[in-house]
Each structure stands twice: as C-alpha cells, then as structure tokens.
Design a protein around this motif. Sequence first.
Motif, PDB file in Angstrom:
ATOM      1  N   LEU A 221       0.822  -1.202   0.000  1.00 13.39           N
ATOM      2  CA  LEU A 221       0.000   0.000   0.000  1.00 13.39           C
ATOM      3  C   LEU A 221       0.864   1.265   0.000  1.00 13.39           C
ATOM      4  O   LEU A 221       0.503   2.275  -0.621  1.00 13.39           O
ATOM      5  N   ALA A 222       2.011   1.210   0.659  1.00 13.77           N
ATOM      6  CA  ALA A 222       2.931   2.349   0.626  1.00 13.77           C
ATOM      7  C   ALA A 222       3.436   2.587  -0.792  1.00 13.77           C
ATOM      8  O   ALA A 222       3.563   3.738  -1.237  1.00 13.77           O
ATOM      9  N   ALA A 223       3.700   1.495  -1.520  1.00 18.23           N
ATOM     10  CA  ALA A 223       4.149   1.623  -2.907  1.00 18.23           C
ATOM     11  C   ALA A 223       3.044   2.195  -3.787  1.00 18.23           C
ATOM     12  O   ALA A 223       3.299   2.994  -4.693  1.00 18.23           O
ATOM     13  N   VAL A 224       1.805   1.782  -3.537  1.00 17.55           N
ATOM     14  CA  VAL A 224       0.657   2.314  -4.280  1.00 17.55           C
ATOM     15  C   VAL A 224       0.553   3.824  -4.051  1.00 17.55           C
ATOM     16  O   VAL A 224       0.357   4.602  -5.005  1.00 17.55           O
ATOM     17  N   THR A 225       0.691   4.250  -2.817  1.00 15.23           N
ATOM     18  CA  THR A 225       0.605   5.681  -2.495  1.00 15.23           C
ATOM     19  C   THR A 225       1.734   6.456  -3.150  1.00 15.23           C
ATOM     20  O   THR A 225       1.527   7.556  -3.673  1.00 15.23           O
ATOM     21  N   ARG A 226       2.941   5.898  -3.143  1.00 17.40           N
ATOM     22  CA  ARG A 226       4.071   6.581  -3.784  1.00 17.40           C
ATOM     23  C   ARG A 226       3.816   6.779  -5.274  1.00 17.40           C
ATOM     24  O   ARG A 226       4.078   7.846  -5.830  1.00 17.40           O
ATOM     25  N   ARG A 227       3.286   5.755  -5.935  1.00 21.72           N
ATOM     26  CA  ARG A 227       3.032   5.892  -7.371  1.00 21.72           C
ATOM     27  C   ARG A 227       2.000   6.975  -7.619  1.00 21.72           C
ATOM     28  O   ARG A 227       2.139   7.774  -8.553  1.00 21.72           O
ATOM     29  N   SER A 228       0.964   7.010  -6.801  1.00 20.67           N
ATOM     30  CA  SER A 228      -0.066   8.029  -6.974  1.00 20.67           C
ATOM     31  C   SER A 228       0.507   9.433  -6.842  1.00 20.67           C
ATOM     32  O   SER A 228       0.201  10.316  -7.649  1.00 20.67           O
ATOM     33  N   ARG A 229       1.369   9.632  -5.862  1.00 20.10           N
ATOM     34  CA  ARG A 229       1.959  10.957  -5.653  1.00 20.10           C
ATOM     35  C   ARG A 229       2.865  11.348  -6.816  1.00 20.10           C
ATOM     36  O   ARG A 229       2.869  12.502  -7.263  1.00 20.10           O
ATOM     37  N   HIS A 230       3.619  10.378  -7.333  1.00 21.10           N
ATOM     38  CA  HIS A 230       4.567  10.683  -8.405  1.00 21.10           C
ATOM     39  C   HIS A 230       3.871  10.904  -9.744  1.00 21.10           C
ATOM     40  O   HIS A 230       4.447  11.501 -10.655  1.00 21.10           O
TER      41      HIS A 230
END
Length: 232
Positions: A221-230
């Motif tokens: 989920l942290a990786a999902v959030t990072r992709r969304s921000r980027h």
Amino acid sequence: MTARPRLAVVGDRSDRVPAHSKLADLIPHLQADLDVEWMASDTVGDAIAGYDGIWVVPGSPYADQARVLHAIRAARTCGIPYLGTCGGFQHALIEYTRNVLGIADAEDVQYDANAGTPLIVPLACSLVGETAPLHLSPGSRLASVYPGRESVVETYHCKYGLNPTYVDAVLASSLHISGWDSEKAPRAVELPDHPFFIGTLFQPELSSSPADVHPLIEAFLAAVTRRSRHSL
C-alpha cells in the motif's frame, strides 16, 4: 484537491474463499486512504493500466483467466505496484513464463489437465489451512518487509504451486524467487527492478485485521501511495 490512490483488487468474490471474507473486513479500513475497487475477473479491461496498484487475490481458477493475466502484464510492464497472493502468485508465474520466457503454453493444470507445459501443479502436500516457515532470500524486497529476520511463519490456504521441473528456468530469469519453504520449494517471487512486484503463495490477508494489517500488505500500500503521488 489531491486525487486519492486507486487500487484494483482483482478476483471473483466467493463466500467459499476464506481470504475474501478477511478482505471484506479489511477493505473498508483501507478506504480511509485509498479508492479500492474489487473487480471480478471478467470485468478487467484496458483501464486497469490507470490504477496505482493491482492486487490479484486468491480464488483460482478465475472465471476469466485471460483478463487476470492482462492485469498482471499491465502491472509488470507499466511499473504499477503489484501484489499477487496465492492465485495471484500462480498467475504471475504463468504471465511471466508465457510473455518473458516465451513458453506460450505454460499453464495451470486447473485450467488444462493436459497442458503442454504444466507450470502450476498440485503441491506435494496440501497447504489448505496450514501455517509453515518461510525462508527469506537475503537482500530481497520481501526480506525488507521483515527487518532482521531470516525466516518467518506464514498462513496458507492452497493446493497448487510451481512445478519443480521449471524452478531452474525461473532461477535463470529476472524473476527472483525470494521466499522458500523448508524443503526449498518456492513460495514467493519478485521483480527486483520493478517499483513493487511481489507474488506469494501464502495469504497475508488471512493473518490481517483492520487493527493489525500484515507488513507485506502495508509495504504494498505504501508503494501504491508513492506511485499516486509521483503521477500527479
């Protein structure tokens, strides 16, 4: 207003799949921070590439295998964070073997008992309702989920896994085996050069609750959030 991360949970929901009831409890908790859509396999389309994360959950054989494989290929080729648990592990192996290793007839025998390349076959010992040690490959992304640990105990609900005949082919590829059982059978795979691509035969859903989410799910989920921000 900042767009919320979008997570596709792919699988054919059924009361007969223990992980699905756990997910039904977990998803409302996740929706505090994410937009989560549970997709039946036969509803997956090209729009899947627009999600920030793809999670293929247990429940194989799926109603539409081709569309599940399409979702996994989109995650692999577009750099979308991917988590595949049980059936999602098995189908990540099928997708990679067909499209990267070039073995077009690689198959799960649940779909074709006479497959030319029976990649996914019955386990020597069923893991339905079992817990078992998982030995971690040093330096792997999976190992980083469990800091300082060389092995852990995980929960399974599965009867099928990678055919031992094809382990060497996987070992020779860029898809790394990052988790093993005590008999050296593969239990997790990952793509080291991908933002986040992990498949596990164990089911972290089964040992999760809204108050205590499994660390692998948290890392995904942290990786999902990072992709969304980027992607903003």
